[in-house]
Write an enzyme that holds these catalytic residues in place. Structure first.
Site, PDB file in Angstrom:
ATOM      1  CD  GLU A  99      54.994  79.187   4.039  1.00  0.00           C
ATOM      2  OE1 GLU A  99      56.174  79.512   3.778  1.00  0.00           O
ATOM      3  OE2 GLU A  99      54.608  78.913   5.186  1.00  0.00           O
ATOM      4  CE  LYS A 288      60.045  79.833   6.537  1.00  0.00           C
ATOM      5  NZ  LYS A 288      58.649  79.628   6.121  1.00  0.00           N
ATOM      6  CG  ASP A 304      69.357  93.378  -1.095  1.00  0.00           C
ATOM      7  OD1 ASP A 304      69.122  92.187  -0.812  1.00  0.00           O
ATOM      8  OD2 ASP A 304      70.496  93.810  -1.348  1.00  0.00           O
ATOM      9  CG  HIS A 401      52.676  73.993   8.287  1.00  0.00           C
ATOM     10  ND1 HIS A 401      54.021  74.039   8.474  1.00  0.00           N
ATOM     11  CD2 HIS A 401      52.267  75.286   8.281  1.00  0.00           C
ATOM     12  CE1 HIS A 401      54.416  75.296   8.594  1.00  0.00           C
ATOM     13  NE2 HIS A 401      53.354  76.067   8.478  1.00  0.00           N
TER      14      HIS A 401
HETATM   15  P1  NAD Z   1      70.968 103.712  -5.452  1.00  0.00           P
HETATM   16  O1  NAD Z   1      72.408 103.969  -5.439  1.00  0.00           O
HETATM   17  O2  NAD Z   1      70.374 103.145  -6.725  1.00  0.00           O
HETATM   18  O3  NAD Z   1      70.141 105.010  -5.091  1.00  0.00           O
HETATM   19  C1  NAD Z   1      70.482 105.829  -4.008  1.00  0.00           C
HETATM   20  C2  NAD Z   1      70.859 107.185  -4.526  1.00  0.00           C
HETATM   21  O4  NAD Z   1      69.661 107.912  -4.851  1.00  0.00           O
HETATM   22  C3  NAD Z   1      71.549 108.052  -3.500  1.00  0.00           C
HETATM   23  O5  NAD Z   1      72.912 107.839  -3.524  1.00  0.00           O
HETATM   24  C4  NAD Z   1      71.171 109.465  -3.952  1.00  0.00           C
HETATM   25  O6  NAD Z   1      72.121 109.917  -4.869  1.00  0.00           O
HETATM   26  C5  NAD Z   1      69.870 109.301  -4.676  1.00  0.00           C
HETATM   27  N1  NAD Z   1      68.702 109.882  -3.948  1.00  0.00           N
HETATM   28  C6  NAD Z   1      67.759 110.687  -4.488  1.00  0.00           C
HETATM   29  N2  NAD Z   1      66.815 110.998  -3.573  1.00  0.00           N
HETATM   30  C7  NAD Z   1      67.142 110.386  -2.440  1.00  0.00           C
HETATM   31  C8  NAD Z   1      66.545 110.295  -1.148  1.00  0.00           C
HETATM   32  N3  NAD Z   1      65.391 110.932  -0.841  1.00  0.00           N
HETATM   33  N4  NAD Z   1      67.151 109.543  -0.219  1.00  0.00           N
HETATM   34  C9  NAD Z   1      68.305 108.884  -0.496  1.00  0.00           C
HETATM   35  N5  NAD Z   1      68.917 108.934  -1.686  1.00  0.00           N
HETATM   36  C10 NAD Z   1      68.359 109.667  -2.669  1.00  0.00           C
HETATM   37  O7  NAD Z   1      70.485 102.707  -4.314  1.00  0.00           O
HETATM   38  P2  NAD Z   1      71.119 102.251  -2.967  1.00  0.00           P
HETATM   39  O8  NAD Z   1      69.990 102.261  -1.989  1.00  0.00           O
HETATM   40  O9  NAD Z   1      72.365 102.968  -2.631  1.00  0.00           O
HETATM   41  O10 NAD Z   1      71.493 100.733  -3.292  1.00  0.00           O
HETATM   42  C11 NAD Z   1      70.530  99.732  -3.289  1.00  0.00           C
HETATM   43  C12 NAD Z   1      70.947  98.603  -4.219  1.00  0.00           C
HETATM   44  O11 NAD Z   1      72.194  98.061  -3.850  1.00  0.00           O
HETATM   45  C13 NAD Z   1      69.990  97.471  -4.155  1.00  0.00           C
HETATM   46  O12 NAD Z   1      69.635  97.109  -5.470  1.00  0.00           O
HETATM   47  C14 NAD Z   1      70.767  96.340  -3.517  1.00  0.00           C
HETATM   48  O13 NAD Z   1      70.328  95.091  -3.964  1.00  0.00           O
HETATM   49  C15 NAD Z   1      72.168  96.642  -3.939  1.00  0.00           C
HETATM   50  N6  NAD Z   1      73.275  96.112  -3.164  1.00  0.00           N
HETATM   51  C16 NAD Z   1      73.166  95.658  -1.890  1.00  0.00           C
HETATM   52  C17 NAD Z   1      74.288  95.176  -1.207  1.00  0.00           C
HETATM   53  C18 NAD Z   1      74.199  94.697   0.208  1.00  0.00           C
HETATM   54  O14 NAD Z   1      75.109  94.018   0.674  1.00  0.00           O
HETATM   55  N7  NAD Z   1      73.170  95.013   0.918  1.00  0.00           N
HETATM   56  C19 NAD Z   1      75.509  95.189  -1.846  1.00  0.00           C
HETATM   57  C20 NAD Z   1      75.617  95.700  -3.130  1.00  0.00           C
HETATM   58  C21 NAD Z   1      74.492  96.160  -3.791  1.00  0.00           C
END
Ligand code: NAD
Length: 796
Positions: A99, A288, A304, A401
Site C-alpha cells: 500500500e 487497522k 507470523d 486515498h
Molecule cells: P521454532 O520451534 O522453529 O524455534 C524455537 C526453538 O528455537 C525453541 O524451542 C528453542 O529450542 C530454540 N532456540 C534457540 N535459541 C533460542 C532463543 N534464544 N530463544 C528461544 N528459543 C531458542 O519456532 P517457534 O517460535 O516455536 O514457532 C514459530 C512458528 O510456529 C512460526 O513459523 C509460526 O508461523 C508457527 N505457528 C504458529 C501458530 C500460532 O497459532 N501462532 C501455530 C502453529 C505454528
C-alpha cells in the site's frame, strides 16, 4: 558456519549507536543510490544489495520447502521507515507493504515523535500461553487441586521437551486452571476445564515450543483430571507478552501544512481517539491503521503476522467490548499517545533464519533480540496511528486515498512510468477521477509541448542529456576498464585512445532519450548507454581495420596506430567490456537478462551484416535486396539495441516495445543510406571524400548503379571498385560520383530514405503514442539533416 559469520558481520562491526535514522533527502535519491548509502552506513555486502534488488532473495526451491503445491515466489516492495528513535536509539526499520503512503506516513510521524525524544517502549517478558481443553471432568474442583498439586512435576516434564530453550533461560513457568461453563441453553457442550501452561519462550515466537509442551503434558492432565483432553494449542491472545509504546508530540511540531492551530489539531486527534475508544465500528478502522505499520514490519522480519493480528484484535476486546488499541490525549507538553498490544515475535525459529531478505532486514535494523524487534514494531504502530489520525483530523484521509486511487486509474488508462503522476494529479485536480478523463489527459500529455517535435528539439535534448549524463557514462566505462585491466594496461589505454575520438555519442544517449520519452528517469539507463556506446565502438575498431581506414575523426585509427593484431585484440575486448557494462544496469534481473540476450542477438546481427558486406564486396552483381539485408544487420542492429533495449528496460507494454524495434530497423537503414550518400557527396571527416569507392564498398548508390546503369558503365564501375584503393585516382572517384547521380542512384537513395522514414512513422504499434512517433520523426529528420545541403546543392 563461515557463511553465517559473514552474513552477520554487519551486526558486529557497526555500532548501533552511530546509526542516524534522519535520512534527509533520501526519498529523492534513485533506488541504487539509496542502497549504496545504506551499504556504506550499515556495512551491507554486495550479496545483501543483490537480495534487496530483487535479483536474489527467496528462491523457488526454498519456497517449495515452505508451502505445499508451491508454484513460485511473489515480490513485495520493501521500504525504509526513517526518523525513528526508540528507547533513546535511532533505528532504520524495513517495512514490506504493497500500500502506498504507509512508509512515508510512518517516517513522517516518527519525525514528529522524535522532537521530544522519540518513542519509549516497555516490553513485558516473553511469556506465551499454551491451552489444554479438558472435557467430561467428573469433579472439576478436585481436578484443579490435583493439577496444581503436581505443578512442579508438570513444569519439569514440559521443560524436558526443549533443552535449547532452557539453556537460553526460558522454559515453562506456571500452570493456571480455568473453568468454562456452558454459555447458554443452546451451548451443546458441558463444562470444561482449561489449563494454561505459561512458557517463557525467550527470543522465539514460541508456537512450536508451546504446542510441543502441551502435547507432551496432555496424557498426564488426562490422568490428573479424570477427563478427556481435546485441544492442546498455543493462544494467540498473548496478554502476558505485550508491548507498551508511548510518545509525545509537542504542539510546535504539529504546526505546518494543513494545520492552522496546533492545539486544535491535537484536540482533533484526541477526539478521533476517543471516538475509536468508544465505538467498535470506528475502533476496527483505527486499529487497522495501526496494523498497517505493524504488519509491514512483521512481514519484513518474517514473522507470523496472522498471530500478531489475532493477538491484537482479541486484546482490543479483552474487556468484552472491542476498543482502540491506542489512546491519544492532550497534555500540557503536547499530544501524548500510548499503544498497548500483544507482540509475539521472534528472532529465532519460523522463517526468521531462512528467508534471505529477512536476514538483510535484520542487518538494516540491527535487531538482535525479540525484545528489540517487538519495540520497533510497536513504535511503528504508534507512529502509523499518529499519522492516520493527524490526516483524518486535518485534511481528511480521503484526499490521500484518492491520490492512490487516481494513480491506479491513471495506470489502467495506459499511463506509463512517470506519466502516472501527472495524469493522476490532473484528474484529481479536475475532480473527475475516472478512466475516460485519465485517457484524455494522457492523450494531451503525449502531444503537449515538451514532446520532441523537431530535429532542433532533438539536438537540444541530445546536448542537454550529453552534458548531464555523458560524464557518468564515461565514468562507467572507465570503471570497467580499471576493474578488469588495472590502471596501467595497454588494452585499457588503447580503448581510451579510441574512445577519445569522441563522435556524436548517439548510441550512448539514445537510450536516455527513449527513457525520457517513456517518462523513466534516464539515470537508470546510464550503464546501458555506456554498453551501447562501447559496442558501437568495438565494431568501429574492427571496421576500420577491415576497411583499411587510417583516419577516424581526424585521428589515426587503432590498427594504423597500434598494428593489426592489437586492433583485433581491442575490438574483441570491447565486446566483453560491453557485457560487463550490461551487468551494471540496476534493473530487476529478469529485465537485465532480457537486455543481455538482446545485446547478444543484435551483436550477432551486426556481425552477420558485416560478413554479408564482405561477401557483397566480392560480388559482381549485388542486389538491393542483399544490400538491405546487410544494412538491417550491420547498422540497424546498433539502433535497435539502444532504442528497443532501452524501452525493454523501461517496461512499456510489449506492443510498444515491438513497435520501437520495428521503427528502429527502418531508422537504421535510413542512417546507413545517409552515411553512404555523405561519403560521396560531403566531407565526413575521414581521410578523403569517396573512400567507399576506393574501398570497393557496395553502398546503396553502387548497388543501385550496378543494377541499373548501362552494362558498359556498370562494367567500368566494377573495375574501379575492384582495384586496390591506392590505384584509384581522384578523377575516377569524381567520375563515379557523377555517374551515380546521372543513373539516378543518388535520387533513389534519397527517395529510399524518405520511404524508410514513412515506414518508421507508420509503425502500427506506435499509433497511440504520439510522443514516441514525434521522437521517431525527429530522429529521422535529424539523420537526414546532413544530406539536406547535398540535396539542395545537387538540386534533387
Ligand atoms: P521454532 O520451534 O522453529 O524455534 C524455537 C526453538 O528455537 C525453541 O524451542 C528453542 O529450542 C530454540 N532456540 C534457540 N535459541 C533460542 C532463543 N534464544 N530463544 C528461544 N528459543 C531458542 O519456532 P517457534 O517460535 O516455536 O514457532 C514459530 C512458528 O510456529 C512460526 O513459523 C509460526 O508461523 C508457527 N505457528 C504458529 C501458530 C500460532 O497459532 N501462532 C501455530 C502453529 C505454528
Amino acid at each position: 558456519m563461515a557463511d553465517e559469520g559473514k552474513k552477520n558481520s554487519a551486526l558486529e562491526t557497526v555500532d548501533p549507536g552511530d546509526i542516524d535514522s534522519e535520512l534527509r533527502g533520501f526519498y529523492r535519491l534513485p533506488m541504487r543510490r539509496r542502497r549504496r548509502h545504506m551499504a556504506q552506513m550499515l556495512g551491507l555486502t554486495k550479496e545483501d544489495l543483490h537480495i534487496l534488488s530483487g535479483d536474489e532473495g527467496l528462491r523457488a526451491d526454498q519456497a517449495d520447502h515452505m508451502v505445499e503445491n508451491a508454484l513460485g515466489v511473489m515480490g513485495m516492495p520493501l521500504g525504509l521507515c526513517a526518523n525513528m528513535r526508540v528507547n533513546g536509539r535511532d533505528w532504520l526499520i524495513p517495512m514490506v507493504i504493497e500500500e502506498a503512503s504507509v512508509v512515508a506516513a510512518a517516517s513522517h510521524a516518527a519525525k514528529l515523535l522524535r522532537v521530544s525524544g522519540g518513542v519509549t517502549v516497555d516490553v513485558s517478558p516473553p511469556h506465551m500461553i499454551g491451552q489444554l481443553q479438558i472435557l467430561d471432568v467428573p469433579d472439576a474442583a478436585a481436578a484443579e487441586a490435583a493439577i496444581l498439586e503436581c505443578k512442579d512435576e508438570l513444569l519439569a516434564s514440559a521443560n524436558a521437551c526443549d533443552e535449547a530453550l532452557i539453556n537460553v533461560g526460558g522454559g515453562a513457568l506456571d500452570v493456571v486452571v480455568r473453568h468454562l461453563a456452558p454459555m447458554g441453553a443452546d451451548d451443546p457442550v458441558g463444562p470444561m476445564l482449561v489449563v494454561h501452561l505459561v512458557v517463557d519462550v525467550r527470543d522465539a515466537m514460541g508456537a512450536n515450543t508451546v504446542n510441543t509442551m502441551c502435547e507432551r503434558l496432555a496424557p498426564r492432565f488426562q490422568e490428573l483430571s479424570g477427563g478427556r483432553v481435546r485441544l492442546r494449542i498455543i493462544s494467540n491472545m498473548a496478554d502476558r507478552r505485550t508491548v507498551k509504546a508511548s510518545g509525545t508530540v509537542p504542539f510546535s511540531a504539529l504546526e505546518g501544512k494543513g494545520c492552522d492551530s496546533a492545539r486544535d489539531l491535537a484536540l482533533g486527534i484526541q477526539e478521533a481517539s476517543v471516538f475509536a475508544e468508544r465505538d467498535p465500528f470506528r475502533a476496527a478502522t483505527h486499529n487497522k491503521g495501526i496494523m498497517n505499520g505493524i504488519d509491514a514490519v512483521l512481514v519484513a522480519f518474517g514473522q507470523d503476522w496472522r498471530a500478531v493480528e489475532a493477538g491484537a484484535h482479541s486484546f482490543a476486546a479483552r474487556d468484552g467490548r472491542y476498543t482502540a488499541l491506542s489512546r491519544w490525549r492532550v497534555t500540557d507538553e503536547g499530544l501524548h499517545g500510548t499503544l498497548e498490544l500483544p507482540m509475539a515475535v521472534g528472532v529465532v525459529g519460523g522463517i526468521t533464519t531462512v528467508h534471505p531478505t529477512v536476514q538483510v532486514a535484520r542487518k538494516v535494523a540491527h535487531v538482535k533480540t525479540a525484545d528489540e524487534l517487538a519495540s520497533i514494531i510497536a513504535a511503528v504502530g504508534l507512529a502509523q496511528n499518529l499519522s492516520a489520525l493527524r490526516a483524518l483530523a486535518a485534511e481528511g484521509i480521503q484526499r490521500g486515498h484518492m491520490r492512490v486511487h487516481a494513480r491506479n486509474v491513471a495506470v489502467t488508462a495506459g499511463a506509463l512510468g512517470h506519466e502516472v503522476h501527472p495524469v493522476a494529479k490532473a484528474i484529481t485536480e479536475a475532480n473527475n477521477i475516472c478512466e475516460a478523463e485519465a485517457r484524455e489527459v494522457l492523450r494531451k500529455l503525449r502531444t503537449e509541448p515538451g514532446a520532441i517535435t523537431s530535429p532542433d528539439d532533438m539536438r537540444r535534448r541530445f546536448q542537454a542529456l550529453g552534458e548531464e549524463y555523458m560524464p557518468h557514462i564515461l565514468d562507467h566505462i572507465e570503471e570497467v576498464l580499471t576493474e578488469v585491466s588495472g590502471r596501467s594496461s595497454t588494452l585499457a589505454d588503447m580503448c581510451r585512445y579510441h574512445m577519445s575520438t569522441g563522435g556524436k555519442r548517439l548510441r550512448a544517449l539514445l537510450p536516455l532519450l527513449v527513457a525520457e520519452t517513456l517518462k523513466v528517469n534516464p539515470t537508470y539507463l546510464v550503464p546501458f548507454g555506456a554498453a551501447c556506446e562501447m559496442l558501437h565502438n568495438a565494431t568501429l575498431v574492427h571496421d576500420d581495420l577491415q576497411d583499411g581506414d587510417k583516419v577516424r575523426r581526424g585521428q589515426e585509427t587503432v590498427w594504423s596506430h597500434y598494428g593489426t593484431s592489437q586492433a583485433i585484440n581491442l575490438g574483441d575486448a570491447m565486446f566483453y567490456y560491453t557485457l560487463l557494462l550490461i551487468h551494471r544496469i540496476d534493473f530487476p534481473r529478469a529485465r537485465r537478462v532480457a537486455t543481455s540476450r538482446r545485446l547478444l542477438h543484435e551483436t550477432l546481427r551486426v556481425i552477420e551484416g558485416q560478413e554479408l558486406e564482405f561477401k557483397l564486396k566480392q560480388s559482381a552483381s549485388p542486389t538491393l535486396a542483399d544490400y538491405f539485408t546487410m544494412v538491417q544487420g550491420k547498422t540497424s542492429g546498433l539502433f535497435a539495441l539502444p532504442i528497443a533495449g532501452a524501452a525493454e528496460l523501461c517496461g512499456p507494454p510489449p506492443e510498444v516495445l515491438e513497435g520501437l524495434q520495428e521503427a528502429a530497423r527502418h531508422m537504421g537503414v535510413l542512417f546507413q543510406i545517409q552515411d553512404d550518400v555523405l561519403d560521396l557527396y560531403a566531407d565526413k571527416g575521414r581521410d578523403e571524400q569517396g573512400s567507399d569507392i576506393r574501398e570497393g564498398k557496395r553502398s546503396i548508390l553502387v548497388v543501385h548503379a550496378l543494377e541499373n546503369a548501362p552494362e558498359d558503365r556498370a562494367q567500368w564501375l566494377r573495375q574501379v571498385l575492384d582495384r586496390d584503393r591506392e590505384q584509384t585516382t581522384t578523377e575516377e572517384v569524381a567520375e563515379a560520383t557523377d555517374m551515380l547521380r546521372e543513373v539516378g542512384s543518388l535520387g533513389f537513395a534519397v527517395a529510399e530514405m524518405e520511404r524508410r522514414k514513412q515506414q518508421a512513422l507508420g509503425t502500427w504499434a506506435l499509433r497511440n503514442h504520439p510522443q514516441l512517433l514525434s521522437l521517431v520523426e525527429a530522429m529521422c529528420d535529424l539523420f537526414m539533416g546532413p544530406i539536406r545541403p547535398v540535396i539542395d546543392r545537387l538540386d534533387l
